[in-house]
Write a protein that holds these residues in place. Structure first.
Motif, short mmCIF file in Angstrom:
data_model
loop_
_atom_site.label_atom_id
_atom_site.label_comp_id
_atom_site.label_asym_id
_atom_site.label_seq_id
_atom_site.Cartn_x
_atom_site.Cartn_y
_atom_site.Cartn_z
N GLY A 21 -1.90 -12.92 8.57
CA GLY A 21 -0.79 -11.97 8.79
C GLY A 21 -0.90 -10.87 7.36
N LEU A 22 -0.91 -11.60 6.19
CA LEU A 22 -0.67 -10.98 4.97
C LEU A 22 -1.88 -10.10 4.93
N PHE A 23 -3.29 -10.37 5.30
CA PHE A 23 -4.44 -9.70 5.40
C PHE A 23 -4.04 -8.26 6.13
N GLY A 24 -3.43 -8.38 7.34
CA GLY A 24 -3.19 -7.55 8.26
C GLY A 24 -2.38 -6.37 7.68
N LEU A 25 -1.47 -6.99 7.02
CA LEU A 25 -0.36 -6.02 6.34
C LEU A 25 -1.34 -5.15 5.12
N PHE A 26 -2.16 -5.87 4.36
CA PHE A 26 -2.87 -5.59 3.55
C PHE A 26 -3.81 -4.20 4.03
N VAL A 27 -4.36 -4.48 5.17
CA VAL A 27 -5.12 -3.46 5.94
C VAL A 27 -4.31 -2.32 6.21
N PHE A 28 -3.21 -2.75 6.81
CA PHE A 28 -2.08 -1.49 7.25
C PHE A 28 -1.45 -0.86 6.22
N GLY B 288 2.54 -5.43 0.00
CA GLY B 288 4.12 -4.75 0.26
C GLY B 288 4.11 -3.26 0.47
N LEU B 289 3.09 -2.68 0.41
CA LEU B 289 3.01 -1.26 0.87
C LEU B 289 2.75 -1.40 2.65
N GLY B 290 2.11 -2.42 2.89
CA GLY B 290 1.78 -2.54 4.46
C GLY B 290 3.26 -2.76 4.93
N ALA B 291 4.06 -3.81 4.44
CA ALA B 291 5.07 -4.44 5.02
C ALA B 291 6.26 -3.14 5.09
N VAL B 292 6.50 -2.60 3.96
CA VAL B 292 7.41 -1.48 4.00
C VAL B 292 6.84 -0.46 4.97
N SER B 293 5.77 -0.12 5.06
CA SER B 293 5.30 0.89 6.13
C SER B 293 5.37 0.48 7.55
N ALA B 294 5.14 -0.94 7.64
CA ALA B 294 5.30 -1.36 9.00
C ALA B 294 6.89 -1.46 9.41
N MET B 295 7.85 -1.53 8.76
CA MET B 295 9.35 -1.51 8.96
C MET B 295 9.40 -0.65 10.13
N PRO B 296 9.48 0.77 9.83
CA PRO B 296 9.69 1.70 11.00
C PRO B 296 8.98 1.45 12.37
N PHE B 297 7.87 0.88 12.23
CA PHE B 297 7.05 0.70 13.66
C PHE B 297 7.87 -0.56 14.17
N ILE B 298 8.30 -1.51 13.52
CA ILE B 298 8.92 -2.75 13.93
C ILE B 298 10.31 -2.48 14.73
N ARG B 299 11.04 -1.49 13.83
CA ARG B 299 12.15 -0.91 14.77
C ARG B 299 12.07 -0.18 15.54
N VAL B 300 11.05 0.76 16.03
CA VAL B 300 10.76 1.34 17.19
C VAL B 300 10.45 0.34 18.30
N CYS B 301 9.73 -0.67 18.15
CA CYS B 301 9.43 -1.83 19.18
C CYS B 301 10.37 -2.38 19.56
N LEU B 302 11.30 -2.82 18.46
CA LEU B 302 12.59 -3.72 18.84
C LEU B 302 13.54 -2.79 19.80
N SER B 303 13.74 -1.38 19.36
CA SER B 303 14.59 -0.81 19.88
C SER B 303 14.11 -0.57 21.50
N TYR B 304 12.74 -0.30 21.67
CA TYR B 304 12.14 -0.46 22.90
C TYR B 304 12.45 -1.51 23.78
N VAL B 305 12.13 -2.55 23.21
CA VAL B 305 12.47 -3.96 23.89
C VAL B 305 14.20 -4.22 24.41
N GLN B 306 14.95 -3.75 23.44
CA GLN B 306 16.29 -3.49 23.88
C GLN B 306 16.63 -2.78 24.95
N ARG B 307 16.02 -1.65 24.87
CA ARG B 307 16.38 -0.69 26.13
C ARG B 307 15.78 -1.26 27.36
#
Length: 172
Positions: free
Chosen positions: A94-101, A150-169
């Motif tokens: 998971g950390l490596f995935g965030l690194f790649v992202f 850390g850059l990957g985690a920060v960059s992933a936050m907007p994407f995660i929010r969009v996915c969560l809002s889609y699931v809630q809708r």
């Protein structure tokens, strides 16, 4: 002894050229292990959170020797270790995935590429002595690695929010 360096070099290069497929497999395993090998099981045992478990085999060696046929033996070894090696690898993957992202999102920044070079040189120098899976050899580059994670985690936050809002809708 440094005086034997020439003989050892010739022997190593000869061995590598004769066993290219094995060297490629081993180097791939070493590269993956460099980023995913941890010692959480050992640390948890030292803290008394898990019982101490002695290793009976090396899963990498079993899989290289027996291929898919070694999977049942590896699974039994993982069960004895409370599947901690698998949990550790999932966490670090998971950390490596965030690194790649992080590399992907920061690919236009020079500092990202400089950090990647430092990490790659760290891997090369530790694997050159044949023990790239040892965590102590990874410690000097971890701060650089976690900058990109850390850059990957920060960059992933907007994407995660969009996915969560889609699931809630979709639930409504």
């Amino acid at each position: 002894n440094p005086a034997n360096a020439r003989v050892l070099r010739e022997y190593a290069l000869n061995e590598i050229s004769q066993n290219k497929a094995t060297v490629i497999k081993l180097q791939t395993i070493t590269f993956i292990s460099y980023f995913t090998h941890t010692d959480y099981l050992y640390r948890f045992a030292r803290l008394g959170l898990l019982p101490k478990v002695e290793s009976k085999l090396s899963p990498s060696q079993v899989l290289m020797r027996e291929g898919i046929g070694g999977v049942p033996e590896v699974i039994e070894e993982m069960r004895r270790k409370f599947f901690m090696p698998i949990i550790e690898r999932l966490w670090t993957l998971g950390l490596f995935g965030l690194f790649v992202f992080g590399v992907f999102t920061g690919r236009r920044m020079l500092i990202v590429w400089l950090i990647c070079i430092v990490i790659f040189v760290g891997y090369l120098t530790s694997s050159a002595i044949g023990t790239g899976v040892e965590g102590r050899l990874r410690v000097p580059i971890l701060p650089f690695y976690f900058m990109i994670v850390g850059l990957g985690a920060v960059s992933a936050m907007p994407f995660i929010r969009v996915c969560l809002s889609y699931v809630q809708r979709q639930k409504r």
